[in-house]
Design an enzyme around this catalytic site. Structure first.
Site, PDB file in Angstrom:
ATOM      1  N   ARG A  12      -8.532   0.928   0.159  1.00  0.00           N
ATOM      2  CA  ARG A  12      -9.662   0.099  -0.284  1.00  0.00           C
ATOM      3  C   ARG A  12      -9.374  -0.462  -1.678  1.00  0.00           C
ATOM      4  O   ARG A  12     -10.225  -0.406  -2.558  1.00  0.00           O
ATOM      5  CB  ARG A  12     -10.946   0.935  -0.339  1.00  0.00           C
ATOM      6  CG  ARG A  12     -11.189   1.824   0.843  1.00  0.00           C
ATOM      7  CD  ARG A  12     -12.350   2.761   0.613  1.00  0.00           C
ATOM      8  NE  ARG A  12     -13.617   2.202   1.050  1.00  0.00           N
ATOM      9  CZ  ARG A  12     -14.801   2.770   0.814  1.00  0.00           C
ATOM     10  NH1 ARG A  12     -14.868   3.883   0.132  1.00  0.00           N
ATOM     11  NH2 ARG A  12     -15.914   2.200   1.259  1.00  0.00           N
ATOM     12  N   ASP A  72      11.404   3.196   4.794  1.00  0.00           N
ATOM     13  CA  ASP A  72      11.214   1.782   5.133  1.00  0.00           C
ATOM     14  C   ASP A  72      12.398   1.331   5.990  1.00  0.00           C
ATOM     15  O   ASP A  72      13.508   1.851   5.854  1.00  0.00           O
ATOM     16  CB  ASP A  72      11.104   0.924   3.868  1.00  0.00           C
ATOM     17  CG  ASP A  72      10.410  -0.403   4.124  1.00  0.00           C
ATOM     18  OD1 ASP A  72       9.200  -0.500   3.857  1.00  0.00           O
ATOM     19  OD2 ASP A  72      11.087  -1.340   4.598  1.00  0.00           O
ATOM     20  N   ILE A  83       0.824  -1.210   0.000  1.00  0.00           N
ATOM     21  CA  ILE A  83       0.000   0.000   0.000  1.00  0.00           C
ATOM     22  C   ILE A  83       0.856   1.257   0.000  1.00  0.00           C
ATOM     23  O   ILE A  83       0.636   2.192  -0.770  1.00  0.00           O
ATOM     24  CB  ILE A  83      -0.953   0.014   1.214  1.00  0.00           C
ATOM     25  CG1 ILE A  83      -1.877  -1.205   1.172  1.00  0.00           C
ATOM     26  CG2 ILE A  83      -1.769   1.304   1.240  1.00  0.00           C
ATOM     27  CD1 ILE A  83      -2.717  -1.307  -0.093  1.00  0.00           C
ATOM     28  N   ARG A 138     -32.096 -10.292  -5.196  1.00  0.00           N
ATOM     29  CA  ARG A 138     -31.539  -9.740  -3.953  1.00  0.00           C
ATOM     30  C   ARG A 138     -30.613 -10.727  -3.251  1.00  0.00           C
ATOM     31  O   ARG A 138     -30.368 -10.602  -2.049  1.00  0.00           O
ATOM     32  CB  ARG A 138     -32.686  -9.316  -3.016  1.00  0.00           C
ATOM     33  CG  ARG A 138     -33.433  -8.082  -3.515  1.00  0.00           C
ATOM     34  CD  ARG A 138     -34.619  -7.726  -2.655  1.00  0.00           C
ATOM     35  NE  ARG A 138     -35.666  -8.729  -2.684  1.00  0.00           N
ATOM     36  CZ  ARG A 138     -36.551  -8.854  -3.661  1.00  0.00           C
ATOM     37  NH1 ARG A 138     -36.504  -8.037  -4.704  1.00  0.00           N
ATOM     38  NH2 ARG A 138     -37.478  -9.788  -3.621  1.00  0.00           N
ATOM     39  N   ARG A 174     -17.273  -9.538   3.333  1.00  0.00           N
ATOM     40  CA  ARG A 174     -16.850 -10.504   2.328  1.00  0.00           C
ATOM     41  C   ARG A 174     -16.446 -11.827   2.970  1.00  0.00           C
ATOM     42  O   ARG A 174     -16.733 -12.907   2.452  1.00  0.00           O
ATOM     43  CB  ARG A 174     -15.705  -9.925   1.494  1.00  0.00           C
ATOM     44  CG  ARG A 174     -16.126  -8.716   0.664  1.00  0.00           C
ATOM     45  CD  ARG A 174     -14.957  -8.080  -0.046  1.00  0.00           C
ATOM     46  NE  ARG A 174     -14.311  -9.019  -0.948  1.00  0.00           N
ATOM     47  CZ  ARG A 174     -13.048  -8.916  -1.331  1.00  0.00           C
ATOM     48  NH1 ARG A 174     -12.278  -7.967  -0.850  1.00  0.00           N
ATOM     49  NH2 ARG A 174     -12.532  -9.802  -2.173  1.00  0.00           N
ATOM     50  N   CYS A 210      -6.028  -8.703   4.471  1.00  0.00           N
ATOM     51  CA  CYS A 210      -7.264  -8.036   4.899  1.00  0.00           C
ATOM     52  C   CYS A 210      -8.318  -9.019   5.408  1.00  0.00           C
ATOM     53  O   CYS A 210      -8.649  -9.037   6.588  1.00  0.00           O
ATOM     54  CB  CYS A 210      -7.825  -7.202   3.753  1.00  0.00           C
ATOM     55  SG  CYS A 210      -6.804  -5.784   3.319  1.00  0.00           S
ATOM     56  N   GLY A 234      -7.411 -15.819   2.164  1.00  0.00           N
ATOM     57  CA  GLY A 234      -6.072 -15.317   2.426  1.00  0.00           C
ATOM     58  C   GLY A 234      -5.978 -13.817   2.249  1.00  0.00           C
ATOM     59  O   GLY A 234      -6.977 -13.116   2.124  1.00  0.00           O
ATOM     60  N   THR A 252      -4.548  -0.522   8.439  1.00  0.00           N
ATOM     61  CA  THR A 252      -5.816  -0.991   8.986  1.00  0.00           C
ATOM     62  C   THR A 252      -5.660  -1.165  10.490  1.00  0.00           C
ATOM     63  O   THR A 252      -4.759  -1.866  10.952  1.00  0.00           O
ATOM     64  CB  THR A 252      -6.215  -2.321   8.341  1.00  0.00           C
ATOM     65  OG1 THR A 252      -6.298  -2.138   6.921  1.00  0.00           O
ATOM     66  CG2 THR A 252      -7.569  -2.789   8.866  1.00  0.00           C
ATOM     67  N   LYS A 274     -13.878   0.307   7.415  1.00  0.00           N
ATOM     68  CA  LYS A 274     -12.879  -0.480   6.699  1.00  0.00           C
ATOM     69  C   LYS A 274     -12.926  -1.945   7.133  1.00  0.00           C
ATOM     70  O   LYS A 274     -12.907  -2.871   6.316  1.00  0.00           O
ATOM     71  CB  LYS A 274     -11.489   0.111   6.956  1.00  0.00           C
ATOM     72  CG  LYS A 274     -10.319  -0.821   6.688  1.00  0.00           C
ATOM     73  CD  LYS A 274     -10.195  -1.183   5.223  1.00  0.00           C
ATOM     74  CE  LYS A 274      -8.966  -2.054   4.980  1.00  0.00           C
ATOM     75  NZ  LYS A 274      -8.810  -2.437   3.585  1.00  0.00           N
TER      76      LYS A 274
END
Length: 424
Positions: free
Chosen positions: A152, A30, A11, A244, A211, A258, A255, A119, A204
């Protein structure tokens, strides 16, 4: 505008290069000397379409450089990992976020904006990050603007989605939110959705939890259908004809950093209330075990010796193996069996075979665990090199399977006879 990004992973790096492409001066920080060296030499250490070109352009225009230490700037973006902690519920381990925040404190000046993209568990921005900043004598909302802006994006489409997806801008105060909108307005074409920081944090987490729960429902359906002798994939296809209903597709597990991680952050904060979320996690975490048991049944019925695993990444056409169920399945098979386990993934460097042909030669079973494009059409000439041409396609992605003597999916999985006496 000078942007200092802490964390140059999946990200942080794309975000840094996107700001650079749109005119900002960006310093990417980093802790890895290897990553910093690669980037300053023009080499991208992760697999993501478009990133090499973005990096080349940014370096040529002197809009990006990588560093081991943060420095003064206008905007500080924290995009470091937040793994599960080693506790009862797998809560959010904020170690790296706290370290990153503390690293930028000496660089902060009045008027700066601090953005947390990592996150994080609900109320982290206000209860953890804000006190660290205010301890230095700043007033959040007046001297320093503090925002949680969760990523996202979908691996493989990150650069496109950074621009076109709607973006949640969760400020600690309204002034913080407006400052966040101003910053991301540099390149975001989607809607900038203002919210409280805590609302952004939980939103988030719920996006990924939704899902995960839906996939768990599909995976539970597979197990039910296997017991009842019904094709689960046909059930999903028929059910989704309802206007619906939108059942997700089942698979060998869940996996990625997230979906397999974030729901636990909610459970840890409200364990008595998050019963459904926790149960869904248990169902998806059990799927690799379920798949392994079916593999044992196939191999014992066939008296085979060699199993070929096709795909180690957690999703198709990327190199990301974080929390990958494929790796769990490989490890379980190696621990529980005497079979020869062979792996092939064109995106993952440490797989065993270097080509699809060498992976399948003299194999007794091919198991597709990742829906890479290369696996969607396996040439008959390669299938013919297998000792026993049997396919177990857990992603339902392989086309033209007539050359295989047996072909199993999570739909017709009930056709696999339960004969193995080894239950792991």
């Amino acid at each position: 505008m000078k942007v200092v990004t802490i964390g140059l992973g999946y990200i942080g790096l794309p975000t840094s290069l996107m700001f650079a492409k749109h005119g900002a001066e960006v310093v990417g920080v980093d802790v890895s000397e290897r990553v910093v060296g690669f980037l300053n030499a023009g080499q991208v250490p992760i697999e993501e379409p478009g990133l090499p070109e973005y990096l080349t352009e940014a370096l040529a225009r002197k809009k990006f450089r990588a560093s081991l230490k943060p420095e003064r700037g206008d905007v500080f973006i924290i995009a470091v990992p937040t793994p599960n902690a080693l506790d009862e519920f797998g809560s959010c381990d904020l170690t790296y976020v706290k370290q990153a925040t503390e690293a930028i404190l000496p660089c902060l000046e009045t008027g700066n904006t601090v953005i947390i993209e990592s996150t994080i568990s609900p109320r982290t921005t206000e209860d953890i990050i804000q006190p660290l900043i205010e301890k230095e004598g700043f007033r959040v909302g007046e001297d320093i603007y503090l925002v949680h802006c969760p990523e996202r994006v979908l691996p493989g489409q990150i650069l496109h989605e950074l621009v076109h997806n709607n973006r949640i801008i969760g400020g600690v105060t309204e002034k913080c939110t407006e400052k966040g909108k101003e910053i991301y307005g540099l390149f975001v074409k989607g809607e900038l959705l203002g919210a409280a920081a805590s609302t952004a944090e939980l939103s988030k987490l719920m996006e990924n939890t939704y899902r995960d729960v839906n996939i768990a429902l599909a995976n539970e359906l597979v197990q039910i259908s296997s017991k009842l002798g019904i094709d689960a994939l046909s059930v999903i296809e028929m059910a989704n004809q309802h206007p619906r209903v939108n059942l997700h597709q089942p698979g060998p597990g869940v996996g990625g950093h997230c979906l397999a991680v974030d729901p636990y952050f909610i459970v840890a904060e409200a364990p008595e209330e998050a019963k459904l979320i926790y149960q869904a996690r248990q169902i998806n975490s059990h799927m690799p075990h379920f798949i392994v048991q079916k593999v044992l049944d196939i191999m014992e019925a066939n008296q085979g010796e060699t199993i070929t695993i096709l795909g180690l990444a957690y999703k198709g056409n990327v190199d990301d193996t974080r929390e990958s169920p494929a790796l769990q399945i490989v490890n379980q098979l190696k621990k529980a069996t005497y079979y020869n386990i062979r792996t092939f993934d064109p995106y993952v460097a440490n797989s065993d075979a270097y080509s699809l042909e060498t992976a399948l030669s003299n194999s007794d079973l091919a198991i597709v665990l990742t829906d890479h494009d290369i696996f969607k059409e396996i040439p008959e000439s390669i299938i013919d090199t297998m000792k026993t041409p049997i396919l177990f396609d857990t992603k339902n992605c392989v086309l033209g399977c007539d050359a295989f003597h047996e072909h199993y999916t999570l739909g017709n999985i009930s056709n696999i006879r339960r004969i193995s006496k080894r239950y792991i």
